[in-house]
Design a protein around this motif. Structure first.
Motif, mmCIF file in Angstrom:
data_model
loop_
_atom_site.group_PDB
_atom_site.id
_atom_site.type_symbol
_atom_site.label_atom_id
_atom_site.label_comp_id
_atom_site.label_asym_id
_atom_site.label_seq_id
_atom_site.Cartn_x
_atom_site.Cartn_y
_atom_site.Cartn_z
ATOM 1 N N LEU A 1 0.722 -1.027 -0.035
ATOM 2 C CA LEU A 1 -0.136 -0.192 -0.093
ATOM 3 C C LEU A 1 0.652 1.618 -0.326
ATOM 4 O O LEU A 1 0.642 1.969 -0.548
ATOM 5 C CB LEU A 1 -1.002 -0.303 1.029
ATOM 6 N N SER A 2 2.053 1.009 0.597
ATOM 7 C CA SER A 2 2.540 2.497 0.964
ATOM 8 C C SER A 2 3.230 2.329 -0.266
ATOM 9 O O SER A 2 3.581 3.926 -0.816
ATOM 10 C CB SER A 2 4.116 2.642 2.295
ATOM 11 N N LEU A 3 4.369 1.453 -0.843
ATOM 12 C CA LEU A 3 4.355 2.006 -2.600
ATOM 13 C C LEU A 3 3.441 2.331 -3.269
ATOM 14 O O LEU A 3 3.918 3.211 -4.287
ATOM 15 C CB LEU A 3 5.099 0.439 -2.517
ATOM 16 N N TYR A 4 2.674 1.801 -3.242
ATOM 17 C CA TYR A 4 0.853 1.304 -4.098
ATOM 18 C C TYR A 4 0.922 3.330 -4.235
ATOM 19 O O TYR A 4 1.023 3.932 -4.871
ATOM 20 C CB TYR A 4 0.101 0.988 -4.283
ATOM 21 N N LEU A 5 0.405 4.107 -3.128
ATOM 22 C CA LEU A 5 0.964 5.264 -2.906
ATOM 23 C C LEU A 5 1.902 6.236 -3.237
ATOM 24 O O LEU A 5 1.635 7.370 -4.160
ATOM 25 C CB LEU A 5 0.377 5.391 -1.342
ATOM 26 N N ASN A 6 2.665 5.652 -3.125
ATOM 27 C CA ASN A 6 3.846 6.872 -4.010
ATOM 28 C C ASN A 6 3.687 6.579 -5.635
ATOM 29 O O ASN A 6 4.395 8.276 -5.777
ATOM 30 C CB ASN A 6 4.896 6.233 -3.195
ATOM 31 N N PHE A 7 3.733 5.575 -5.803
ATOM 32 C CA PHE A 7 3.659 5.315 -7.440
ATOM 33 C C PHE A 7 2.068 6.202 -8.237
ATOM 34 O O PHE A 7 2.898 6.714 -8.726
ATOM 35 C CB PHE A 7 3.020 3.894 -7.814
ATOM 36 N N ILE A 8 1.633 6.068 -7.572
ATOM 37 C CA ILE A 8 -0.186 6.756 -8.199
ATOM 38 C C ILE A 8 0.399 7.651 -8.104
ATOM 39 O O ILE A 8 0.513 8.693 -8.811
ATOM 40 C CB ILE A 8 -0.945 6.238 -7.290
ATOM 41 N N ASN A 9 0.536 8.431 -6.737
ATOM 42 C CA ASN A 9 1.400 9.985 -6.341
ATOM 43 C C ASN A 9 2.589 11.049 -7.396
ATOM 44 O O ASN A 9 2.675 11.727 -8.247
ATOM 45 C CB ASN A 9 1.345 10.190 -4.549
ATOM 46 N N MET A 10 3.588 9.972 -7.353
ATOM 47 C CA MET A 10 4.388 10.493 -8.101
ATOM 48 C C MET A 10 3.961 10.130 -10.163
ATOM 49 O O MET A 10 4.388 11.340 -10.489
ATOM 50 C CB MET A 10 6.024 9.372 -8.129
ATOM 51 N N PHE A 11 2.937 9.715 -9.982
ATOM 52 C CA PHE A 11 2.524 8.969 -11.485
ATOM 53 C C PHE A 11 1.917 10.760 -11.640
ATOM 54 O O PHE A 11 1.859 11.787 -12.701
ATOM 55 C CB PHE A 11 1.793 8.298 -11.723
ATOM 56 N N MET A 12 0.755 10.626 -11.006
ATOM 57 C CA MET A 12 -0.324 12.115 -10.920
ATOM 58 C C MET A 12 0.954 13.287 -11.114
ATOM 59 O O MET A 12 0.757 14.141 -12.152
ATOM 60 C CB MET A 12 -1.214 12.177 -9.965
ATOM 61 N N PHE A 13 1.496 13.242 -10.485
ATOM 62 C CA PHE A 13 2.762 14.920 -10.342
ATOM 63 C C PHE A 13 3.452 14.883 -12.361
ATOM 64 O O PHE A 13 3.464 16.174 -12.418
ATOM 65 C CB PHE A 13 3.779 14.785 -9.538
ATOM 66 N N MET A 14 3.717 13.872 -12.419
ATOM 67 C CA MET A 14 4.377 13.792 -13.430
ATOM 68 C C MET A 14 4.453 13.863 -14.372
ATOM 69 O O MET A 14 4.416 14.484 -16.260
ATOM 70 C CB MET A 14 5.710 12.977 -13.973
ATOM 71 N N LEU A 15 2.514 13.260 -14.461
ATOM 72 C CA LEU A 15 1.668 13.691 -15.639
ATOM 73 C C LEU A 15 1.618 14.982 -16.344
ATOM 74 O O LEU A 15 0.687 16.117 -17.013
ATOM 75 C CB LEU A 15 1.109 12.863 -14.878
ATOM 76 N N GLN A 16 1.641 16.485 -14.974
ATOM 77 C CA GLN A 16 1.234 17.173 -15.253
ATOM 78 C C GLN A 16 2.278 18.025 -15.793
ATOM 79 O O GLN A 16 2.229 19.078 -16.876
ATOM 80 C CB GLN A 16 1.462 18.230 -13.804
ATOM 81 N N PHE A 17 4.092 17.319 -15.166
ATOM 82 C CA PHE A 17 4.757 17.952 -16.949
ATOM 83 C C PHE A 17 4.546 17.133 -17.949
ATOM 84 O O PHE A 17 4.985 18.106 -18.421
ATOM 85 C CB PHE A 17 6.265 17.374 -15.743
ATOM 86 N N PHE A 18 4.863 16.254 -18.255
ATOM 87 C CA PHE A 18 4.883 15.125 -19.408
ATOM 88 C C PHE A 18 3.640 15.209 -20.496
ATOM 89 O O PHE A 18 3.543 14.439 -21.121
ATOM 90 C CB PHE A 18 6.065 13.995 -19.266
ATOM 91 N N GLY A 19 2.728 15.770 -19.722
ATOM 92 C CA GLY A 19 1.227 15.092 -20.214
ATOM 93 C C GLY A 19 1.124 15.536 -21.507
ATOM 94 O O GLY A 19 0.765 17.017 -21.297
ATOM 95 N N ASN A 20 0.001 15.069 -22.794
ATOM 96 C CA ASN A 20 -0.115 16.144 -23.150
ATOM 97 C C ASN A 20 -1.640 16.429 -23.304
ATOM 98 O O ASN A 20 -2.370 15.204 -23.657
ATOM 99 C CB ASN A 20 -0.431 15.540 -24.792
ATOM 100 N N ARG A 21 -2.274 17.408 -22.860
ATOM 101 C CA ARG A 21 -3.271 17.364 -22.649
ATOM 102 C C ARG A 21 -4.054 17.757 -24.122
ATOM 103 O O ARG A 21 -3.873 17.632 -25.757
ATOM 104 C CB ARG A 21 -3.734 18.780 -22.118
ATOM 105 N N GLU A 22 -5.595 17.034 -24.299
ATOM 106 C CA GLU A 22 -6.168 17.055 -25.049
ATOM 107 C C GLU A 22 -7.335 18.253 -25.115
ATOM 108 O O GLU A 22 -6.484 19.265 -24.503
ATOM 109 C CB GLU A 22 -7.429 16.097 -24.634
#
Length: 259
Positions: free
Chosen positions: A238-259
């Motif tokens: 659970l701890s590692l899962y939460l870290n992964f999900i949150n890191m993914f969401m913050f990185m998505l703000q950087f590298f994600g291409n918006r529709e």
């Protein structure tokens, strides 16, 4: 009289066997943690994409609503994304993770694991909106960037001889700072603050990944029975899962291409 002949010769051998057994037990324990985490991420991904597919359509539908020139919400999408039900999807995972954290020591192994799976599914449903905001290609790309970063950081936490326990207080302070800044930015709508929050968020959860991996490793105890070891593995996942999900969401703000 006790026979001490060959005692010195036998001790190293016994010690080596014990070390091997502990090492094998630790590897098995950590493998279980990572497998549970990976399964949780898979459930989250399936739930997120599944709800997105059910909630959207490429053609007009009765009772739906157009959100882009090429996309309409289905009646389910209207109910999920535009009604008060969206708050249920947002808050339900939070309630469930608190329930699991405070009650896991009283749960059976099956109940704890089912609660973790349910939590992962609810997180997936709440994250389905990212498919409305970002292109699917960029979501996949950011996922693999996050996976590579997470893997390297977790490997560092597992293998380093350095004691990372001193990081804990600073990372928790950083986490609270990120949460407060995110709440403030809901009202300010500042792009500069949003960028700063994303940068700090990535750094905080990168640090937590290494820190938690070492902490989870140190939680292992050879004498634990199956129930205790299983509970530890679930909470570690659970701890590692939460870290992964949150890191993914913050990185998505950087590298994600918006529709």
């Amino acid at each position: 009289m006790a026979d001490y002949r060959n005692y010195g010769a036998r001790v190293p051998a016994a010690g080596n066997r014990a070390d091997v057994q502990i090492d094998q037990g630790l590897r098995s324990y950590m493998l279980k943690v990572y497998n549970l985490m990976a399964a949780g991420l898979a459930i989250t991904g399936v739930a997120a994409y599944g709800l997105f597919m059910l909630a959207t359509s490429g053609t007009p539908v009765d009772g739906g609503a157009q959100i882009r020139p090429d996309m309409w919400l289905t009646p389910l999408g209207v109910a999920v994304f535009t009604s008060p039900l969206r708050w249920v999807l947002m808050l339900a995972p939070l309630a469930l993770v608190f329930f699991l954290s405070f009650r896991v020591h009283k749960m059976s192994l099956g109940a704890a694991q089912a609660t973790f799976w349910s939590y992962a599914a609810l997180v997936g449903l709440s994250l389905s909106t990212i498919f409305l905001v970002f292109t699917q290609e960029s979501i996949v790309q950011v996922f693999f960037i996050t996976a590579a970063s997470f893997g390297a950081l977790s490997l560092f936490g597992y293998t380093t001889k350095r004691d990372l326990s001193g990081w804990g207080s600073f990372l928790v302070m950083g986490l609270f700072g990120v949460i407060i800044a995110m709440i403030v930015n809901i009202f300010l709508q500042s792009s500069a603050l949003g960028f700063a929050v994303s940068v700090i968020g990535v750094l905080v959860f990168a640090g937590l990944t290494a820190y938690d991996t070492q902490r989870i490793k140190e939680m292992y105890f050879e004498g634990d029975d199956t129930l205790v070891a299983g509970r530890k593995a679930i909470m570690g996942a659970l701890s590692l899962y939460l870290n992964f999900i949150n890191m993914f969401m913050f990185m998505l703000q950087f590298f994600g291409n918006r529709e």
